[in-house]
Design a protein around this motif. Structure first.
Motif, PDB file in Angstrom:
ATOM      1  N   GLU A  15      43.347  49.505  33.321  1.00  0.00           N
ATOM      2  CA  GLU A  15      42.554  48.987  34.104  1.00  0.00           C
ATOM      3  C   GLU A  15      41.609  47.653  33.611  1.00  0.00           C
ATOM      4  O   GLU A  15      40.432  47.482  34.129  1.00  0.00           O
ATOM      5  N   LYS A  16      42.093  46.830  32.740  1.00  0.00           N
ATOM      6  CA  LYS A  16      41.648  45.767  32.374  1.00  0.00           C
ATOM      7  C   LYS A  16      41.476  44.733  33.340  1.00  0.00           C
ATOM      8  O   LYS A  16      41.026  43.750  33.051  1.00  0.00           O
ATOM      9  N   HIS A  17      42.662  44.672  34.169  1.00  0.00           N
ATOM     10  CA  HIS A  17      42.527  43.923  35.272  1.00  0.00           C
ATOM     11  C   HIS A  17      42.279  44.594  36.607  1.00  0.00           C
ATOM     12  O   HIS A  17      42.713  43.893  37.474  1.00  0.00           O
ATOM     13  N   GLY A  18      41.404  45.283  36.563  1.00  0.00           N
ATOM     14  CA  GLY A  18      40.967  46.006  37.874  1.00  0.00           C
ATOM     15  C   GLY A  18      42.049  47.401  38.165  1.00  0.00           C
ATOM     16  O   GLY A  18      42.823  47.567  37.643  1.00  0.00           O
ATOM     17  N   LYS A  19      41.360  48.021  39.137  1.00  0.00           N
ATOM     18  CA  LYS A  19      41.718  49.344  39.371  1.00  0.00           C
ATOM     19  C   LYS A  19      43.000  49.168  40.333  1.00  0.00           C
ATOM     20  O   LYS A  19      44.070  49.879  40.176  1.00  0.00           O
ATOM     21  N   LEU A  23      46.585  50.669  39.446  1.00  0.00           N
ATOM     22  CA  LEU A  23      47.358  51.900  40.138  1.00  0.00           C
ATOM     23  C   LEU A  23      48.598  51.408  40.390  1.00  0.00           C
ATOM     24  O   LEU A  23      49.887  51.966  40.364  1.00  0.00           O
ATOM     25  N   ALA A  24      49.016  49.876  40.763  1.00  0.00           N
ATOM     26  CA  ALA A  24      50.274  49.311  40.780  1.00  0.00           C
ATOM     27  C   ALA A  24      51.128  49.421  39.638  1.00  0.00           C
ATOM     28  O   ALA A  24      52.241  50.090  39.838  1.00  0.00           O
ATOM     29  N   TYR A  25      50.671  49.454  38.358  1.00  0.00           N
ATOM     30  CA  TYR A  25      51.525  49.761  37.211  1.00  0.00           C
ATOM     31  C   TYR A  25      51.646  51.119  37.009  1.00  0.00           C
ATOM     32  O   TYR A  25      52.659  51.605  36.599  1.00  0.00           O
ATOM     33  N   LYS A  26      50.919  52.073  37.505  1.00  0.00           N
ATOM     34  CA  LYS A  26      51.024  53.498  37.442  1.00  0.00           C
ATOM     35  C   LYS A  26      52.203  53.797  38.340  1.00  0.00           C
ATOM     36  O   LYS A  26      53.019  54.610  37.911  1.00  0.00           O
ATOM     37  N   GLY A  70      40.520  44.905  46.511  1.00  0.00           N
ATOM     38  CA  GLY A  70      40.765  44.459  45.076  1.00  0.00           C
ATOM     39  C   GLY A  70      41.776  43.603  44.643  1.00  0.00           C
ATOM     40  O   GLY A  70      41.902  43.718  43.514  1.00  0.00           O
ATOM     41  N   THR A  71      42.717  43.328  45.268  1.00  0.00           N
ATOM     42  CA  THR A  71      43.962  42.781  44.941  1.00  0.00           C
ATOM     43  C   THR A  71      44.589  41.613  45.828  1.00  0.00           C
ATOM     44  O   THR A  71      44.296  41.547  47.008  1.00  0.00           O
ATOM     45  N   ARG A  72      45.359  40.905  45.350  1.00  0.00           N
ATOM     46  CA  ARG A  72      45.912  39.862  46.000  1.00  0.00           C
ATOM     47  C   ARG A  72      47.557  39.771  45.400  1.00  0.00           C
ATOM     48  O   ARG A  72      47.662  40.233  44.331  1.00  0.00           O
ATOM     49  N   LEU A 161      54.919  47.695  47.021  1.00  0.00           N
ATOM     50  CA  LEU A 161      53.688  47.084  47.152  1.00  0.00           C
ATOM     51  C   LEU A 161      53.311  46.852  45.615  1.00  0.00           C
ATOM     52  O   LEU A 161      52.586  45.993  45.304  1.00  0.00           O
ATOM     53  N   ALA A 162      53.789  47.691  44.847  1.00  0.00           N
ATOM     54  CA  ALA A 162      53.347  47.455  43.294  1.00  0.00           C
ATOM     55  C   ALA A 162      53.865  46.370  42.750  1.00  0.00           C
ATOM     56  O   ALA A 162      53.282  45.581  41.877  1.00  0.00           O
ATOM     57  N   SER A 163      54.992  46.316  43.251  1.00  0.00           N
ATOM     58  CA  SER A 163      55.927  44.728  42.477  1.00  0.00           C
ATOM     59  C   SER A 163      55.148  43.632  43.356  1.00  0.00           C
ATOM     60  O   SER A 163      55.294  42.604  42.784  1.00  0.00           O
ATOM     61  N   ALA A 164      54.756  43.797  44.737  1.00  0.00           N
ATOM     62  CA  ALA A 164      54.039  42.534  45.276  1.00  0.00           C
ATOM     63  C   ALA A 164      52.925  42.264  44.516  1.00  0.00           C
ATOM     64  O   ALA A 164      52.530  41.058  44.264  1.00  0.00           O
ATOM     65  N   VAL A 165      51.984  43.104  43.981  1.00  0.00           N
ATOM     66  CA  VAL A 165      50.843  42.970  43.169  1.00  0.00           C
ATOM     67  C   VAL A 165      50.965  42.320  41.748  1.00  0.00           C
ATOM     68  O   VAL A 165      50.564  41.391  41.299  1.00  0.00           O
ATOM     69  N   THR A 166      52.015  43.177  41.146  1.00  0.00           N
ATOM     70  CA  THR A 166      52.546  42.743  39.646  1.00  0.00           C
ATOM     71  C   THR A 166      53.346  41.664  39.634  1.00  0.00           C
ATOM     72  O   THR A 166      53.451  40.999  38.517  1.00  0.00           O
TER      73      THR A 166
END
Lengths: 386, 137
Positions: A15-19, A23-26, A70-72, A161-166
């Protein structure tokens, strides 16, 4: 095996770059564990499913509303069809439209490209073969791997979605060269002629194997885009397989003959006729619209006919005059949406839907509760135009 | 009779509940009603059963990528399984759905003797130590 994360990825998970990023990494980590990935690798393009309110429902709306705060997105991200054509009248409820608009706004806020298409491979320029993308629409994942040589797993809405964020994805399954060699062959023991035949083959094959890559041998080397899409979409619907190949192999094999073809028809063809024709699941591309307009050849549909295609393809069809020909025949061209899981095709409104799409037949029967007359395009034109 | 089976932990956590087991894959989007948890696909052997509060044991998910949202919706509507066990190859849809729904997800290790899980009633899912305990009562 453990998924090795870099220091930066560990920080993001903590969570050092936000929740939202955490969650995307989780999500990526759980997939990494499930598929025995040793690390994460970058992707160049993400295609998201989970756009149609009819599929993700209120739980999905609530999740996206909160998540988008919380994300882009970090990489170019295109999106699947929604529930209806944004520029045409429909009689859907205000609640449906309100919820659908909320979903679109959430994706917009995160930076998606408003493609509303399940055939992104026909409307965007593709990366070179061998490059990694993350495609969540099952037909698009199968086509990306099998036809265009891109590397993607059969992603879920949430893994993409997780790949789009990360901008990352686990390095596993079809992203590894050796997994892209087919492990099982489907032997064809019947002649395949129409796009429907290829759909039946795909549906049977997906059901019959748990392998990630399957071979159909040289028989499918030179099939047109309509047949390819029909095959890929049905394969993605019935199973977990994410790629097909024409490489010949000498290993395990299963047979597809008249009997197997009939068993799929018995499951999905649930009525003799219908009161509406629905074409496009996957959405039709330029090739199919032209084919359709040539087949109609000045005649008119005797039943209501919905033709689903991406807006980008529709605009080209308007300039070439093909859209007008289809509309003159009584066809209604619908953009932004798709036959499959469309709220426009309900059992309250229709007794039966006539389609040549095996994928559409699966979801219309099982999710929309509408009976389906599954028949090939040539027969549709022969029986329902004059 | 009680069996303890070793598993790979995909999503951690602990849960216990009655077993709902099948050897057929599941398409979460088209086969399970997200509002009630009922399996509605007439071509599925579990048709008519609810996944609510059960430990769902099945090979892997198939079909739509949106199935991940379907698992999340089951949880939001309080009708989800309490734990999920994949007996074959855990797929991306189930893994990502369980990750955001916080449903413990384990995959059976294949290098052990696995009894017919359909014949057992109670399950204890331990997503910390990676043990699935099944009991016939």
């Amino acid at each position: 095996m453990f998924v090795h994360l870099t220091r930066d990825e560990e920080d993001a998970l903590d969570e050092k770059h936000g929740k939202a990023t955490s969650l995307a990494y989780k999500i990526l980590l759980s997939i990494g564990k499930a598929t025995d990935a040793e690390k994460l690798i970058p992707v160049e393009w993400v295609h998201l499913s989970g756009v149609n309110y009819n599929t993700i429902g209120d739980a999905g709306v609530k999740f996206l509303r909160e998540y988008s705060e919380g994300t882009r997105f970090g990489v170019p991200t295109t999106i699947n069809p929604m529930g209806y054509d944004a520029q045409k009248q429909n009689n859907l409820s205000n609640n449906f439209k309100r919820s659908q608009i909320e979903i679109i706004k959430a994706y917009e806020k995160m930076g998606s490209i408003p493609s509303f298409s399940c055939i992104p491979y026909e409307i965007f320029q593709l990366p070179d073969r061998g490059h990694n993308v993350s495609f969540a629409e099952s037909n698009a994942a199968v086509i990306a791997n099998s036809v265009f040589g891109l590397h993607t797993n059969k992603e879920s809405s949430l893994s993409a979605l997780a790949s789009a964020v990360t901008g990352k994805t686990p390095y596993s399954e079809l992203r590894i060269e050796s997994v892209r060699d087919p492990k099982i062959k489907v032997k064809l023991e019947t002649n395949l002629n129409t796009e429907l035949d290829y759909g039946l083959l795909g549906y049977f094959s997906g059901k019959s194997t748990k392998e990630s890559c399957i071979s159909f041998g040289h028989n499918i080397s030179n099939i047109d885009m309509y047949k390819t899409k029909s095959l890929a979409a049905a394969l993605g619907t019935s199973g977990g397989c994410g790629m097909f190949s024409n490489k010949e192999i000498n290993g395990e094999s299963i047979s597809f003959g008249k009997e197997e073809e009939k068993s799929v028809m018995d499951e999905l063809n649930t009525t003799e006729s219908g009161d509406v024709i629905a074409l496009g699941s996957p959405q039709l591309g330029a090739f199919e619209l032209e084919l359709l307009s040539n087949m109609i050849n000045g005649k008119k549909f005797s039943k209501r006919c919905m033709i689903f295609c991406p807006r980008a393809i529709y605009e080209k069809a308007c300039s070439s005059g093909i859209a007008q020909k289809l509309e003159n025949a009584g066809g209604s061209l619908i953009c932004d949406a798709c036959t499959c899981l469309s709220p426009l095709l309900t059992h309250e409104e229709y007794d039966g839907v006539i389609t040549n799409s095996v994928k559409a037949a699966h979801y219309l029967n099982k999710s929309n509760g509408v009976s389906v007359c599954l028949t090939d395009l040539k027969s549709i034109i022969r029986n329902y135009t004059r | 009779m009680t069996y303890s089976l070793r598993c790979k932990v995909i999503v951690g956590g602990k849960a216990s509940g009655r077993v709902l087991a099948t050897k057929q894959p599941i398409n979460f989007l088209s086969s399970v009603d997200p509002l009630t948890g009922m399996i509605t696909d007439e071509n599925h052997e579990l048709c008519g059963n609810s996944v609510k509060e059960r430990v769902l044991v099945f090979p892997y998910a198939v079909g739509s990528s949106v199935g991940a949202y379907s698992i999340f919706a089951l949880r939001s509507n309080r009708v989800s399984p309490v734990g999920i066990i994949c007996t074959s190859k855990t797929d991306i849809t189930t893994a990502s759905g369980c990750a955001i729904a916080n449903i413990p997800l384990l995959e059976l290790c294949t290098d052990q003797v696995i009894p017919e899980i359909e014949n057992f009633n109670e399950a204890l899912v331990d997503g910390i130590s990676g043990i699935l305990q099944i009991k016939k009562v």
